[in-house]
Each structure stands twice: as C-alpha cells, then as structure tokens.
Motif scaffolding. Structure first.
Motif, PDB file in Angstrom:
ATOM      1  N   ASP A  89       1.365 -46.573  35.615  1.00 22.13           N
ATOM      2  CA  ASP A  89       1.927 -47.699  34.876  1.00 22.13           C
ATOM      3  C   ASP A  89       1.067 -47.959  33.639  1.00 22.13           C
ATOM      4  O   ASP A  89      -0.163 -47.907  33.705  1.00 22.13           O
ATOM      5  N   ILE A  90       1.716 -48.240  32.491  1.00 24.68           N
ATOM      6  CA  ILE A  90       0.936 -48.429  31.263  1.00 24.68           C
ATOM      7  C   ILE A  90      -0.005 -49.632  31.361  1.00 24.68           C
ATOM      8  O   ILE A  90      -1.000 -49.697  30.648  1.00 24.68           O
ATOM      9  N   PHE A  91       0.318 -50.576  32.243  1.00 18.39           N
ATOM     10  CA  PHE A  91      -0.567 -51.724  32.453  1.00 18.39           C
ATOM     11  C   PHE A  91      -1.401 -51.562  33.718  1.00 18.39           C
ATOM     12  O   PHE A  91      -2.030 -52.519  34.175  1.00 18.39           O
ATOM     13  N   GLY A  92      -1.411 -50.350  34.263  1.00 18.00           N
ATOM     14  CA  GLY A  92      -2.108 -50.113  35.531  1.00 18.00           C
ATOM     15  C   GLY A  92      -3.584 -49.830  35.355  1.00 18.00           C
ATOM     16  O   GLY A  92      -4.060 -48.712  35.600  1.00 18.00           O
ATOM     17  N   TRP A  93      -4.311 -50.833  34.915  1.00 18.71           N
ATOM     18  CA  TRP A  93      -5.757 -50.703  34.720  1.00 18.71           C
ATOM     19  C   TRP A  93      -6.492 -51.672  35.651  1.00 18.71           C
ATOM     20  O   TRP A  93      -5.995 -52.754  35.954  1.00 18.71           O
ATOM     21  N   GLU A  94      -7.674 -51.310  36.086  1.00 28.35           N
ATOM     22  CA  GLU A  94      -8.525 -52.206  36.852  1.00 28.35           C
ATOM     23  C   GLU A  94      -9.923 -52.203  36.249  1.00 28.35           C
ATOM     24  O   GLU A  94     -10.367 -51.178  35.709  1.00 28.35           O
ATOM     25  N   PRO A  95     -10.625 -53.328  36.297  1.00 29.08           N
ATOM     26  CA  PRO A  95     -11.947 -53.412  35.652  1.00 29.08           C
ATOM     27  C   PRO A  95     -12.979 -52.545  36.357  1.00 29.08           C
ATOM     28  O   PRO A  95     -12.903 -52.333  37.566  1.00 29.08           O
ATOM     29  N   VAL A  96     -13.931 -52.023  35.600  1.00 31.34           N
ATOM     30  CA  VAL A  96     -15.039 -51.288  36.207  1.00 31.34           C
ATOM     31  C   VAL A  96     -15.871 -52.269  37.018  1.00 31.34           C
ATOM     32  O   VAL A  96     -15.924 -53.468  36.727  1.00 31.34           O
ATOM     33  N   LYS A  97     -16.540 -51.754  38.024  1.00 29.24           N
ATOM     34  CA  LYS A  97     -17.263 -52.636  38.944  1.00 29.24           C
ATOM     35  C   LYS A  97     -18.646 -53.020  38.432  1.00 29.24           C
ATOM     36  O   LYS A  97     -19.191 -54.047  38.832  1.00 29.24           O
ATOM     37  N   ASN A  98     -19.221 -52.184  37.597  1.00 27.96           N
ATOM     38  CA  ASN A  98     -20.571 -52.502  37.129  1.00 27.96           C
ATOM     39  C   ASN A  98     -20.764 -52.095  35.677  1.00 27.96           C
ATOM     40  O   ASN A  98     -19.990 -51.300  35.118  1.00 27.96           O
ATOM     41  N   PHE A  99     -21.799 -52.634  35.094  1.00 23.63           N
ATOM     42  CA  PHE A  99     -22.105 -52.391  33.677  1.00 23.63           C
ATOM     43  C   PHE A  99     -22.477 -50.939  33.434  1.00 23.63           C
ATOM     44  O   PHE A  99     -22.129 -50.373  32.396  1.00 23.63           O
ATOM     45  N   ARG A 100     -23.174 -50.324  34.381  1.00 21.09           N
ATOM     46  CA  ARG A 100     -23.671 -48.957  34.214  1.00 21.09           C
ATOM     47  C   ARG A 100     -22.526 -47.994  33.930  1.00 21.09           C
ATOM     48  O   ARG A 100     -22.634 -47.120  33.049  1.00 21.09           O
ATOM     49  N   SER A 101     -21.438 -48.128  34.666  1.00 23.60           N
ATOM     50  CA  SER A 101     -20.299 -47.233  34.502  1.00 23.60           C
ATOM     51  C   SER A 101     -19.720 -47.330  33.090  1.00 23.60           C
ATOM     52  O   SER A 101     -19.440 -46.317  32.450  1.00 23.60           O
ATOM     53  N   ALA A 102     -19.551 -48.546  32.609  1.00 25.75           N
ATOM     54  CA  ALA A 102     -19.000 -48.756  31.269  1.00 25.75           C
ATOM     55  C   ALA A 102     -19.973 -48.282  30.194  1.00 25.75           C
ATOM     56  O   ALA A 102     -19.575 -47.686  29.179  1.00 25.75           O
ATOM     57  N   PHE A 103     -21.256 -48.520  30.425  1.00 24.05           N
ATOM     58  CA  PHE A 103     -22.266 -48.153  29.438  1.00 24.05           C
ATOM     59  C   PHE A 103     -22.358 -46.635  29.292  1.00 24.05           C
ATOM     60  O   PHE A 103     -22.464 -46.121  28.171  1.00 24.05           O
ATOM     61  N   ILE A 104     -22.315 -45.905  30.418  1.00 17.22           N
ATOM     62  CA  ILE A 104     -22.364 -44.437  30.364  1.00 17.22           C
ATOM     63  C   ILE A 104     -21.160 -43.900  29.588  1.00 17.22           C
ATOM     64  O   ILE A 104     -21.271 -42.953  28.807  1.00 17.22           O
ATOM     65  N   TYR A 105     -20.012 -44.517  29.792  1.00 15.03           N
ATOM     66  CA  TYR A 105     -18.796 -44.131  29.064  1.00 15.03           C
ATOM     67  C   TYR A 105     -19.023 -44.264  27.562  1.00 15.03           C
ATOM     68  O   TYR A 105     -18.712 -43.345  26.787  1.00 15.03           O
ATOM     69  N   ILE A 106     -19.578 -45.397  27.140  1.00 13.08           N
ATOM     70  CA  ILE A 106     -19.828 -45.648  25.725  1.00 13.08           C
ATOM     71  C   ILE A 106     -20.824 -44.636  25.167  1.00 13.08           C
ATOM     72  O   ILE A 106     -20.637 -44.088  24.073  1.00 13.08           O
ATOM     73  N   VAL A 107     -21.891 -44.382  25.915  1.00 17.16           N
ATOM     74  CA  VAL A 107     -22.919 -43.435  25.462  1.00 17.16           C
ATOM     75  C   VAL A 107     -22.311 -42.054  25.233  1.00 17.16           C
ATOM     76  O   VAL A 107     -22.589 -41.397  24.230  1.00 17.16           O
ATOM     77  N   LYS A 108     -21.449 -41.614  26.143  1.00 17.38           N
ATOM     78  CA  LYS A 108     -20.827 -40.299  26.006  1.00 17.38           C
ATOM     79  C   LYS A 108     -19.917 -40.244  24.782  1.00 17.38           C
ATOM     80  O   LYS A 108     -19.951 -39.274  24.007  1.00 17.38           O
ATOM     81  N   VAL A 109     -19.100 -41.262  24.597  1.00 17.75           N
ATOM     82  CA  VAL A 109     -18.186 -41.289  23.453  1.00 17.75           C
ATOM     83  C   VAL A 109     -18.957 -41.252  22.138  1.00 17.75           C
ATOM     84  O   VAL A 109     -18.667 -40.447  21.241  1.00 17.75           O
ATOM     85  N   VAL A 110     -19.973 -42.116  22.016  1.00 24.84           N
ATOM     86  CA  VAL A 110     -20.743 -42.196  20.771  1.00 24.84           C
ATOM     87  C   VAL A 110     -21.524 -40.906  20.532  1.00 24.84           C
ATOM     88  O   VAL A 110     -21.589 -40.404  19.407  1.00 24.84           O
ATOM     89  N   THR A 111     -22.110 -40.354  21.593  1.00 20.09           N
ATOM     90  CA  THR A 111     -22.903 -39.131  21.451  1.00 20.09           C
ATOM     91  C   THR A 111     -22.051 -37.965  20.984  1.00 20.09           C
ATOM     92  O   THR A 111     -22.418 -37.247  20.037  1.00 20.09           O
ATOM     93  N   PHE A 112     -20.895 -37.758  21.606  1.00 16.26           N
ATOM     94  CA  PHE A 112     -20.036 -36.643  21.218  1.00 16.26           C
ATOM     95  C   PHE A 112     -19.460 -36.840  19.823  1.00 16.26           C
ATOM     96  O   PHE A 112     -19.321 -35.883  19.058  1.00 16.26           O
ATOM     97  N   PHE A 113     -19.106 -38.080  19.477  1.00 15.26           N
ATOM     98  CA  PHE A 113     -18.602 -38.369  18.131  1.00 15.26           C
ATOM     99  C   PHE A 113     -19.679 -38.089  17.098  1.00 15.26           C
ATOM    100  O   PHE A 113     -19.424 -37.490  16.041  1.00 15.26           O
ATOM    101  N   THR A 114     -20.925 -38.486  17.406  1.00 13.40           N
ATOM    102  CA  THR A 114     -22.047 -38.278  16.491  1.00 13.40           C
ATOM    103  C   THR A 114     -22.346 -36.796  16.293  1.00 13.40           C
ATOM    104  O   THR A 114     -22.523 -36.334  15.158  1.00 13.40           O
ATOM    105  N   ILE A 115     -22.403 -36.040  17.384  1.00 11.19           N
ATOM    106  CA  ILE A 115     -22.674 -34.603  17.284  1.00 11.19           C
ATOM    107  C   ILE A 115     -21.618 -33.922  16.414  1.00 11.19           C
ATOM    108  O   ILE A 115     -21.931 -33.108  15.542  1.00 11.19           O
ATOM    109  N   ALA A 116     -20.365 -34.294  16.652  1.00 12.46           N
ATOM    110  CA  ALA A 116     -19.260 -33.650  15.922  1.00 12.46           C
ATOM    111  C   ALA A 116     -19.326 -33.933  14.430  1.00 12.46           C
ATOM    112  O   ALA A 116     -19.272 -33.006  13.609  1.00 12.46           O
ATOM    113  N   HIS A 117     -19.431 -35.210  14.052  1.00  9.84           N
ATOM    114  CA  HIS A 117     -19.390 -35.497  12.615  1.00  9.84           C
ATOM    115  C   HIS A 117     -20.674 -35.059  11.918  1.00  9.84           C
ATOM    116  O   HIS A 117     -20.673 -34.777  10.714  1.00  9.84           O
ATOM    117  N   THR A 118     -21.775 -34.940  12.657  1.00  7.72           N
ATOM    118  CA  THR A 118     -23.007 -34.417  12.066  1.00  7.72           C
ATOM    119  C   THR A 118     -22.856 -32.942  11.719  1.00  7.72           C
ATOM    120  O   THR A 118     -23.296 -32.487  10.652  1.00  7.72           O
TER     121      THR A 118
END
Length: 394
Positions: free
Chosen positions: A211-240
C-alpha cells in the motif's frame, strides 16, 4: 510581502559610476574589463543612447570609446608599464541602465607584480560627481572567486591614482574561498537539495506492505541514522568521482543533458517512495544519480572561471564545502522527520511530499529539455538569491 521587501536589498550597478573588473591569475597574468553606463557615454560623447541599447547601436562609436578608456586609464608596477590590450565589446543590460563592457588584458603580467598602480580619469571632466571603482573579481590566492562587489580601489576627481597590494595573499585564502563556494552552491542548488530530500523522506520509516501509505516508523534512531549515512556517503562518492573527471577534462557531457537528468532524478527518486520501481537500495540510487549531480557541480566550477592553477586544492575545497552544506541541510531536516515519524499523518506526508517533488521535477525537466525559462522559476530563483544576499550568505 517578504519577497517585496527583500527585493530592496538587491545589489546594483549605479548609473553614475564606472568600473574596472580585474581577474588575476597566477600563471596567465591579469585580464579584465571596463564597464561604463551608456548615460555616462552620453555625457562624454554627446550621444543620445536610450535604455535597451543594442551592440549595433554602439558600433559607430566603438573605436572612440575604446580610445577614450585607454587614454584615461593606465597600469604600472615595479615591472614597468603594463599596456592595455583591448578585446571584445559587449552590452550588460541592467534595470538602472545599460553598461558597455570592454574586455582587455595587461601585457607583462605573466609574472605578477607586487604592487599595481592604477590611474583612472574617465568621465570626471564632464561630471565631478562621477566615481570610478576597481573591483577584484577573481584572485584565487586572495580568496576572491567571482565576486562583483569586492571593491579594491576607488577613484574621484581628487584621487586619480591608487595602488593595490598583490603580496597579501596565501593559498589558504583560495582554499577557504572554495570551501565557501561549495557551501554556497549546494545551498542555492535547489535541485540537489530536493533530490536529497526525496531520498531521506523514507529514512525514518520502513515499508509495511505494498500500500502506498503502508509505512511504519523505525524503532530506534540508530536504524534511521545508518540509512542517512549510507545515502550521503554514496551520493558524495558518486558526485566526487564525476566532478573530478569533468574538471580534469577527462569526461565531458552536454550541460543541457546533465541538468535534464538531474531534474528527472528528483521525480524518479520521489516516485520510488510511492511505488518501488527499482530493486536497488536507496543508497544505490543515490550513487547512480549522484554521478550526474557531480557533472552539474563541475559546470559550476566552470562558471567560476577556474583555470588549472591550484586545481587540486580547488576541487578538494569545493567538495568539502558541498559536504558541509549538505550535512547542514540534513541536520535541519532529519531531526524533524525523526520526531514526527510516529504521527499517523507521516505516511501521507511522505507520499504527498513525493508527489510535489514529482511535479517540480517534471516542471524543471520540461524547462531544461526544451531550453526555456518559465516566469515562475526565474522569479523564485531571483528572490532566493536576494534572500541569501540579505542573510549575508553570499
């Protein structure tokens, strides 16, 4: 109302002022241009140029204007006299009057002098309220990168000669200036920001079902933070990678193609939030499209007028600035998303925001593919620039 009042802060050329813009290069010498308002030309030559003048209107007076500027301007240093060699002429259209631009370079400046003495005596004989200004537009060692408001010398009827010191410079000034340029261009690069936004919207939730609205919140900050780190790191490597390849002239892609793909990448990433269209992880998407964003950053470096001098430091500084800028943006957005992730409205917020990003993406994509500027886009960009100037960012 905000945009109306901010427009009062717009920077402008003043009609009864004329300018010398200098670009100082370490190995290529000194080049520049004169800029003089057509109203001032009317005073000197008795002409009757109106606003909206075209280059062909100036043509009959071109040689006289050039001769007048050379007669009333001179450059000298401990290396001797530096002859002014004139080049092309152009028109800079402005809402306070049109400026005639005469481009030139100075002879005997391959080795930069320590002090440059400048004599300027244009228009003063016709208008003693006229003022002349020398603007250092580019000097990497001095930390000046394409700055049209960096007044170095000023001239008046009582002050026809002034001297600029070229010894007060350091490579760290240029390096720091490139960091600032990187921060500035990620902040005004709305397409890069919106691409990152499309990628980090799902960072604080996980799909529960199709379902397009079928999302549930992450349970802890660590999970969300690792996601952000991966996105930013791969974006940075690519554009560099692509920024470096393009700046070194190893790979070059047409600017129109690059900018169109960048616009399209926003909508594609946003649509992936609504209905997954890739089997790839979001950070892989960040890497693939980050390659094209790097080519976009490379075009910015080209617009800054950088040459091969200090290219490694320029690339490093600009990249650091881009990372600082995007980390600052994420630091503003991510905590807010994390706090509101448990609200029942967040899945709808994610989808509706993604829809808005798709609309903006298509709007820009059409603009760039057909090489046109819609009125709304130009207005928004102009107001954002003036807002940044008002804040003191630029």
């Amino acid at each position: 109302m905000l945009f109306f009042f901010l427009s009062l802060y717009a920077l402008a050329h003043i009609p009864n002022q004329s300018y010398i813009f200098l670009r100082i290069y370490e190995t290529e010498g000194i080049e520049g241009r004169f800029e003089i308002n057509t109203r001032e030309i009317n005073k000197v030559f008795g002409t009757n140029f109106k606003d909206g003048v075209q280059l062909e209107d100036i043509e009959p007076y071109m040689e006289d204007i050039k001769a007048y500027l050379v007669k009333n301007t001179s450059f000298s240093s401990e290396l001797g006299h530096h002859k002014i060699v004139l080049h092309d002429v152009d028109i800079f259209a402005f809402n306070l009057g049109d400026f005639v631009q005469v481009f030139f370079h100075l002879e005997n400046t391959k080795k930069l002098p320590q002090n440059l003495s400048v004599y300027y005596n244009a228009v003063f004989e016709k208008d003693d309220t006229h003022r002349g200004y020398l603007v250092t537009e580019y000097n990497w060692r001095d930390g000046v990168i394409n700055e049209e408001a960096n007044i170095t010398l000023d001239f008046s009827p009582d002050k026809l000669t002034d001297t600029m010191d070229l010894t007060k410079s350091s490579i760290w000034n240029g390096f720091y200036a490139m960091i600032k340029q990187g921060v500035w261009h990620i902040w005004i690069g709305l397409d890069h920001i919106l691409f990152l936004l499309a990628l980090i919207l799902p960072s604080v939730v996980r799909r529960r079902n199709n379902d397009i609205f079928g999302w549930e919140p992450v349970k802890n900050f660590r999970s969300a933070f690792i996601y952000i780190v991966k996105v930013v790191t791969f974006f940075t490597i690519a554009h560099t990678i692509t920024l470096t390849l393009a700046s070194l002239q190893i790979i070059n892609l047409p600017s129109r193609l690059v900018e169109s793909i960048i616009a399209f990448s926003i909508g594609l990433a946003a649509f992936h939030n609504i209905k997954p269209i890739f089997k790839l992880k979001d950070w892989n998407i960040a890497f693939i499209f980050g390659l094209f964003h790097g080519f976009g950053f490379a075009s910015v470096l080209g617009d800054l007028g950088l040459t091969n001098e200090f290219l490694t430091l320029s690339l490093l500084g600009f990249n650091i600035g881009v990372e600082i800028g995007q980390l600052f943006i994420i630091a503003l957005i991510f905590p807010v998303l994390y706090i509101i992730r448990k609200l029942k409205i967040y899945p709808k917020f994610l989808v509706y925001m993604s829809v808005l990003l798709i609309i903006i993406s298509l709007y820009w994509f059409v603009e760039r593919v057909f090489d046109t500027d819609f009125v709304a886009d130009e207005y928004i960009k102009r107001q954002l620039y003036q807002f940044a100037v008002w804040l003191g960012v630029k």
